[in-house]
Design an enzyme around this catalytic site. Structure first.
Site, PDB file in Angstrom:
ATOM      1  N   HIS A   1      22.942 -35.770   5.314  1.00 52.61           N
ATOM      2  CA  HIS A   1      22.692 -37.450   6.032  1.00 52.61           C
ATOM      3  C   HIS A   1      22.023 -36.907   6.808  1.00 52.61           C
ATOM      4  CE1 HIS A   1      27.521 -38.239   4.695  1.00 52.61           C
ATOM      5  NE2 HIS A   1      26.751 -38.444   3.378  1.00 52.61           N
TER       6      HIS A   1
ATOM      7  N   ASN B   1      27.074 -32.920   7.551  1.00 58.35           N
ATOM      8  CA  ASN B   1      26.993 -32.741   8.694  1.00 58.35           C
ATOM      9  C   ASN B   1      25.249 -32.756   9.399  1.00 58.35           C
ATOM     10  OD1 ASN B   1      29.530 -32.627   9.224  1.00 58.35           O
ATOM     11  ND2 ASN B   1      30.155 -30.367   9.341  1.00 58.35           N
TER      12      ASN B   1
ATOM     13  N   ASP C   1      24.397 -31.160  11.652  1.00 58.27           N
ATOM     14  CA  ASP C   1      24.321 -30.426  13.806  1.00 58.27           C
ATOM     15  C   ASP C   1      23.425 -29.630  13.585  1.00 58.27           C
ATOM     16  OD1 ASP C   1      26.115 -29.144  11.838  1.00 58.27           O
ATOM     17  OD2 ASP C   1      28.020 -29.598  12.558  1.00 58.27           O
TER      18      ASP C   1
ATOM     19  N   PRO D   1      33.321 -33.362  17.880  1.00 56.83           N
ATOM     20  CA  PRO D   1      34.808 -33.929  17.556  1.00 56.83           C
ATOM     21  C   PRO D   1      34.466 -34.185  15.627  1.00 56.83           C
ATOM     22  CG  PRO D   1      33.690 -35.397  19.655  1.00 56.83           C
ATOM     23  CD  PRO D   1      32.784 -33.995  19.282  1.00 56.83           C
ATOM     24  N   ASP D   2      35.219 -34.693  15.478  1.00 54.50           N
ATOM     25  CA  ASP D   2      34.904 -35.112  13.243  1.00 54.50           C
ATOM     26  C   ASP D   2      35.208 -37.091  13.886  1.00 54.50           C
ATOM     27  OD1 ASP D   2      37.304 -36.525  13.822  1.00 54.50           O
ATOM     28  OD2 ASP D   2      38.363 -34.079  12.021  1.00 54.50           O
ATOM     29  N   PHE D   3      34.907 -37.118  12.201  1.00 57.00           N
ATOM     30  CA  PHE D   3      35.212 -39.310  12.680  1.00 57.00           C
ATOM     31  C   PHE D   3      36.902 -39.511  12.543  1.00 57.00           C
ATOM     32  CE2 PHE D   3      30.994 -40.676  10.758  1.00 57.00           C
ATOM     33  CZ  PHE D   3      30.100 -40.435  12.133  1.00 57.00           C
ATOM     34  N   ARG D   4      37.357 -39.050  11.445  1.00 56.56           N
ATOM     35  CA  ARG D   4      38.522 -39.331  11.335  1.00 56.56           C
ATOM     36  C   ARG D   4      39.583 -38.736  11.165  1.00 56.56           C
ATOM     37  NH1 ARG D   4      34.948 -39.812   7.323  1.00 56.56           N
ATOM     38  NH2 ARG D   4      34.121 -42.414   7.773  1.00 56.56           N
TER      39      ARG D   4
HETATM   40  P1  CNA Z   1      35.823 -36.613   8.658  1.00 58.71           P
HETATM   41  O1  CNA Z   1      36.225 -38.020   7.971  1.00 58.71           O
HETATM   42  O2  CNA Z   1      35.946 -36.842   9.602  1.00 58.71           O
HETATM   43  O3  CNA Z   1      36.964 -35.783   8.150  1.00 58.71           O
HETATM   44  C1  CNA Z   1      36.926 -34.456   8.655  1.00 58.71           C
HETATM   45  C2  CNA Z   1      38.521 -33.786   8.394  1.00 58.71           C
HETATM   46  O4  CNA Z   1      37.865 -32.348   8.463  1.00 58.71           O
HETATM   47  C3  CNA Z   1      39.806 -34.537   8.332  1.00 58.71           C
HETATM   48  O5  CNA Z   1      39.832 -34.380   7.371  1.00 58.71           O
HETATM   49  C4  CNA Z   1      39.649 -33.360   9.654  1.00 58.71           C
HETATM   50  O6  CNA Z   1      42.111 -33.750   9.569  1.00 58.71           O
HETATM   51  C5  CNA Z   1      39.603 -32.082   8.846  1.00 58.71           C
HETATM   52  N1  CNA Z   1      39.530 -31.312  10.342  1.00 58.71           N
HETATM   53  C6  CNA Z   1      39.267 -31.570  11.424  1.00 58.71           C
HETATM   54  N2  CNA Z   1      39.512 -30.599  11.472  1.00 58.71           N
HETATM   55  C7  CNA Z   1      39.868 -29.285  11.395  1.00 58.71           C
HETATM   56  C8  CNA Z   1      39.994 -28.239  11.623  1.00 58.71           C
HETATM   57  N3  CNA Z   1      39.535 -27.008  12.406  1.00 58.71           N
HETATM   58  N4  CNA Z   1      40.034 -27.510  10.221  1.00 58.71           N
HETATM   59  C9  CNA Z   1      40.721 -28.518   9.293  1.00 58.71           C
HETATM   60  N5  CNA Z   1      40.301 -29.267   9.047  1.00 58.71           N
HETATM   61  C10 CNA Z   1      40.239 -30.139  10.219  1.00 58.71           C
HETATM   62  O7  CNA Z   1      34.383 -35.872   8.223  1.00 58.71           O
HETATM   63  P2  CNA Z   1      33.927 -36.382   7.101  1.00 58.71           P
HETATM   64  O8  CNA Z   1      32.456 -35.272   7.405  1.00 58.71           O
HETATM   65  O9  CNA Z   1      34.662 -36.123   5.592  1.00 58.71           O
HETATM   66  O10 CNA Z   1      32.971 -37.617   6.747  1.00 58.71           O
HETATM   67  C11 CNA Z   1      31.773 -37.644   6.981  1.00 58.71           C
HETATM   68  C12 CNA Z   1      30.840 -38.148   7.780  1.00 58.71           C
HETATM   69  C13 CNA Z   1      31.155 -37.197   8.975  1.00 58.71           C
HETATM   70  C14 CNA Z   1      29.392 -37.320   7.576  1.00 58.71           C
HETATM   71  O11 CNA Z   1      28.556 -38.760   7.895  1.00 58.71           O
HETATM   72  C15 CNA Z   1      28.798 -37.014   8.593  1.00 58.71           C
HETATM   73  O12 CNA Z   1      27.739 -36.700   9.491  1.00 58.71           O
HETATM   74  C16 CNA Z   1      29.476 -36.925   9.513  1.00 58.71           C
HETATM   75  N6  CNA Z   1      29.725 -36.450  11.476  1.00 58.71           N
HETATM   76  C17 CNA Z   1      29.763 -35.035  11.209  1.00 58.71           C
HETATM   77  C18 CNA Z   1      29.515 -34.579  12.390  1.00 58.71           C
HETATM   78  C19 CNA Z   1      29.059 -32.796  12.300  1.00 58.71           C
HETATM   79  O13 CNA Z   1      27.589 -33.327  12.143  1.00 58.71           O
HETATM   80  N7  CNA Z   1      28.942 -32.298  12.726  1.00 58.71           N
HETATM   81  C20 CNA Z   1      30.568 -34.819  13.253  1.00 58.71           C
HETATM   82  C21 CNA Z   1      31.094 -35.787  12.971  1.00 58.71           C
HETATM   83  C22 CNA Z   1      31.131 -36.762  12.025  1.00 58.71           C
END
Ligand code: CNA
Length: 245
Positions: free
Chosen positions: A118, A101, A103, A33-36
């Site tokens: 990060h 990310n 991951d 899952p993402d954050f926002r």
């Molecule tokens: P965020 O702020 O959560 O933004 C993610 C964006 O991606 C949002 O606008 C979503 O709507 C969009 N989105 C999600 N899924 C999809 C998809 N399948 N197709 C198109 N768009 C999509 O995350 P950011 O990366 O901007 O924020 C930075 C943080 C999140 C960093 O510090 C990371 O370390 C942290 N993070 C990392 C992971 C990981 O490593 N996979 C997971 C969760 C958070």
């Protein structure tokens, strides 16, 4: 979508140097899952789980809330968006990927020019004596229901960047350099709200690069982008890959 895919492919083929910035949205199709975004981590927990002061005061708070995310990361596999970037590197060699990310999925997909802004869960350090551990030690102790600790009794901190900590100097320096030299900047799956990572597209814009954004949902650079593609990153990338071959 197909016209946008064709346009994206020609932008890649015409580019001399490509700078890519990825965020959590590139890994949601891999099950993390993402954050926002919709269904993101912040719908369940407060952002202060990644606050460095809170971690030092109460590491159990971080570890109890992050366990679920760690389970996702441990089992995750790259998806077509990660593979697309690795293929571009293999085919053209003119691409760097800076990722927010933690991951490790870009490397798992085969990308080599990756800068982890990060950090990652590959390593962990004792906050008391500084001893280095492999990330697996954190996973192992968590699975045993413990707060991960060093032989000396100190708590282990995964090598990820918490809010309030500086970014790794090398990754930031190389990212700024790559962005500043690029003629095409691509942002994939990031809302571009976390700084300093979110400042990187500006370095590319300052160099006259075209900025394209592949993200569902608003980003802070939408108004400055040459093109915004609002498609699921995996579906779009799959189609791009078919045309690139
Ligand atoms: P965020 O702020 O959560 O933004 C993610 C964006 O991606 C949002 O606008 C979503 O709507 C969009 N989105 C999600 N899924 C999809 C998809 N399948 N197709 C198109 N768009 C999509 O995350 P950011 O990366 O901007 O924020 C930075 C943080 C999140 C960093 O510090 C990371 O370390 C942290 N993070 C990392 C992971 C990981 O490593 N996979 C997971 C969760 C958070």
């Amino acid at each position: 979508m197909i016209e946008d895919v064709k346009e994206f492919v020609s932008l890649i083929k015409d580019a001399k140097k490509i700078f890519v910035l990825t965020g959590a949205g590139i890994s949601t199709p891999s099950g993390i899952p993402d954050f926002r975004g919709k269904g993101g981590l912040y719908e369940k927990v407060s952002p202060d789980i990644f606050d460095i002061n809170r971690f030092y005061e109460e590491p159990s708070y971080f570890y109890s809330h992050v366990k679920e995310m760690l389970d996702y990361i441990k089992n995750a596999k790259p998806n077509p968006a990660h593979y697309l970037l690795a293929s571009i590197e293999r085919l053209y060699g003119n691409i760097t990927v800076s990722t927010q990310n933690i991951d490790g999925l870009h490397q798992k997909a085969g990308s080599r020019n990756v800068f982890e802004l990060h950090g990652s869960f590959e390593k962990a350090f004792c906050i008391r004596c500084g001893r280095e551990y492999k990330g697996e030690e954190v996973f192992k102790q968590l699975e045993e229901g413990k707060i991960p600790r060093c032989k000396c009794g100190g708590v282990l901190k995964p090598n990820i960047v918490f809010f309030g900590e500086p970014l790794p100097e090398d990754a930031l320096y190389e990212s700024i350099k790559s962005a500043s030299e690029a003629d095409l900047a691509i942002v994939i799956g990031s809302s571009l709200v976390i700084y300093p990572a979110a400042s990187l597209p500006q370095y590319a814009l300052n160099n006259g690069a075209k900025l394209v954004i592949l993200n569902i949902g608003e980003t802070s650079y939408d108004a400055y982008s040459y093109k915004k593609y609002e498609y699921p990153v995996d579906e779009f990338s799959k189609k791009v890959m078919e045309l690139l071959k």
